[in-house]
Write an enzyme that holds these catalytic residues in place. Structure first.
Site, mmCIF file in Angstrom:
data_model
loop_
_atom_site.group_PDB
_atom_site.id
_atom_site.type_symbol
_atom_site.label_atom_id
_atom_site.label_comp_id
_atom_site.label_asym_id
_atom_site.label_seq_id
_atom_site.Cartn_x
_atom_site.Cartn_y
_atom_site.Cartn_z
ATOM 1 N N LYS A 36 0.826 -1.195 0.000
ATOM 2 C CA LYS A 36 0.000 0.000 0.000
ATOM 3 C C LYS A 36 0.864 1.250 0.000
ATOM 4 O O LYS A 36 1.876 1.310 0.709
ATOM 5 C CB LYS A 36 -0.910 0.025 1.243
ATOM 6 C CG LYS A 36 -1.876 -1.154 1.326
ATOM 7 C CD LYS A 36 -2.649 -1.102 2.647
ATOM 8 C CE LYS A 36 -3.602 -2.279 2.767
ATOM 9 N NZ LYS A 36 -4.334 -2.264 4.063
ATOM 10 N N SER A 263 8.146 -5.248 21.012
ATOM 11 C CA SER A 263 8.557 -3.942 20.478
ATOM 12 C C SER A 263 10.069 -3.845 20.595
ATOM 13 O O SER A 263 10.605 -3.058 21.374
ATOM 14 C CB SER A 263 7.885 -2.809 21.251
ATOM 15 O OG SER A 263 6.490 -2.895 21.169
ATOM 16 N N HIS A 443 3.294 34.496 25.812
ATOM 17 C CA HIS A 443 2.833 34.097 27.145
ATOM 18 C C HIS A 443 1.298 34.222 27.218
ATOM 19 O O HIS A 443 0.748 35.181 26.681
ATOM 20 C CB HIS A 443 3.459 35.021 28.202
ATOM 21 C CG HIS A 443 2.920 34.808 29.579
ATOM 22 N ND1 HIS A 443 3.345 33.773 30.393
ATOM 23 C CD2 HIS A 443 1.980 35.493 30.301
ATOM 24 C CE1 HIS A 443 2.702 33.841 31.544
ATOM 25 N NE2 HIS A 443 1.858 34.868 31.514
#
Length: 464
Positions: A36, A263, A443
């Site tokens: 793909k 993993s 800020h």
């Protein structure tokens, strides 16, 4: 035989970036992809992982909405809806990529590409085979998850990232093997979705490539959330025991879980690429060998992305694809400085860094000055309700004792991945502390903490 100025083998980030960049330079490009368009990153990597991490973040945010005065019932997680949303994003991005390639007149060939002598590429697919020839070839065939002995990946109880990203239900318990970027993201995601998570890492600390203090902050955060983290332990395998899997690790310890997630990195894809009949070589780990311009040993053939031994990051693949095209066009580009590339890890707390860590700089023999400011004192962090983490800046100390060139910027905390930009630019443009300290920071923002951290290195500061 069909000819192109450039043939790209592989349609992942490095491959499609090469094709798009070359086409924008006026080259006739052919792109070969066997699966793909978008590759691992788009389908079983960056995009789906971050979408599910965002689902976990929303689940946590709703669960803590009462802290903001928003009355909600206890949230529930519908994985079918989450997976549907994930797939919708993938489909839109895939369709957009296909249209973009078409608009640039890139010819896409469906099938597996095999390199031959004379910069020929044979494309084999369901409709037979076709041979292409190019003035140049870029190999960008990507990578697949590594597996470990003793762990039989079945796609149900023992999975890699490929299968985890399509889970239909959140496991009650999970053991994640590997504490690198991918492992920490998955462990954080599962924990935030409600799993009891055990994280096992063979190295002495999580996120070995990050600054020491950053990895310690992540580990502390994980443990505060109830995760069991074991570093410096090896794993011996996983065995079924009833409805659970038992992972053996360390000195006879065990972790019992409904789901085991591997993993442990990724390996390059070179099978069937036809390198044997060419001067393209691979190293002992299987990566294609290239020089600083991504050139292989075969004249006119380059390689980029996960198939070479550089950081396996989509944005590095983009940069390598651009570099290779610039070089084949004769534009004499500067080689990539891999020590300065940006790293983004989407666990909670998020991690982002560029340049040298404090210990890395010291090991390189540099005299360093370090400044660190925590999000706990940042107004925007208080407003969003996430004050866990800090910004750390490493600078080179000059002979006069003052801080000069910025060497590294390290963030761990809320939306750290979205704040790295100015730090990355400062490090790679070799900006000095004085250069950055004079810039005005908006800020209240999370990003102003970077400016505050640099300002303290001048010897004067506001809040720190």
């Amino acid at each position: 035989m069909t000819s192109h100025d450039l043939i790209v083998v592989g349609g992942g980030p490095a491959g499609y970036a090469s094709a798009l960049y070359a086409a924008s330079a006026g080259l006739d490009v052919g792109l070969v992809e066997r699966s793909k368009l978008g590759g691992t990153c788009l389908h079983v990597g960056c995009i789906p992982a971050k979408e599910l991490l965002e689902t976990a973040a929303v689940f946590q945010a709703v669960g803590h909405a009462a802290e903001f005065g928003v009355d909600t019932s206890a949230p529930t997680l519908d994985m079918a809806t989450a997976q549907g949303r994930k797939q919708g994003i993938i489909d839109r991005l895939t369709g957009g990529l296909a249209k973009l390639l078409g608009s640039r007149k890139v010819t896409v060939y469906d099938g597996s590409g095999s390199l031959g002598a004379g910069r020929t590429v044979t494309v084999t697919g369901g409709d037979g085979s076709i041979t292409l020839t190019g003035r140049h070839v870029i190999l960008a065939t990507g990578s697949v998850p590594r597996v470990l002995p003793g762990f039989a990946v079945d796609g149900e109880r023992v999975v890699t990232s490929d299968e985890l990203l399509s889970i239909e239900a959140v496991p009650a318990t999970a053991t994640v093997i590997g504490g690198g970027a991918i492992g920490c993201e998955f462990a954080s995601m599962l924990c935030d979705m409600g799993s009891e998570v055990t994280l096992l890492e063979v190295l002495p600390r999580l996120l070995a490539g990050a600054d020491d203090e950053v990895s310690k902050q992540v580990e502390r955060s994980f443990k505060r959330r109830g995760m069991k983290v074991h570093t410096g332990v090896s794993v011996a395998g996983a065995e079924p025991d009833g409805d659970s899997m038992v992972v053996r690790f360390g000195d006879g310890d065990e972790a019992r879980a409904d789901l085991v997630v591997l993993s442990v990195g990724r390996r390059p894809v070179t099978e069937g690429l036809g390198l044997e009949g060419t001067a393209v070589t691979t190293c002992e780990r299987g990566f294609v060998t290239v020089d600083e311009y991504c050139r292989t040993g075969e004249d006119g053939v380059y390689a980029a992305g996960d198939v070479i031994a550089t950081p396996q990051l989509a944005h590095v693949g983009f940069a390598e694809g651009i570099l290779a095209v610039q070089h084949l066009l004769g534009e004499e580009p500067a080689p990539i400085d891999y020590a300065g590339v940006p790293w983004c890890i989407y666990c909670r707390p998020e991690v982002a860094f560029a340049g040298l860590g404090e210990q890395q700089a010291a090991d390189a023999g540099l005299d360093v000055a370090v400044s660190k400011h925590r999000y706990a004192a940042n107004g925007r962090a208080m407003i969003v309700g996430d004050t866990d983490g800090f910004v750390k800046v490493v600078a080179e100390r000059g002979a006069d004792g003052t801080a000069g060139r910025l060497l590294g910027v390290h963030l761990v905390g809320p939306w750290a991945t979205e704040q790295l930009g100015q730090g990355y630019l400062a490090v790679n443009w070799e900006a000095t502390v004085a250069d950055v300290a004079s810039l005005i920071q908006p800020h209240p923002t999370l990003s102003e903490l970077f400016g505050e951290t640099v300002l303290s290195l001048t010897g004067r500061s506001l809040h720190g």
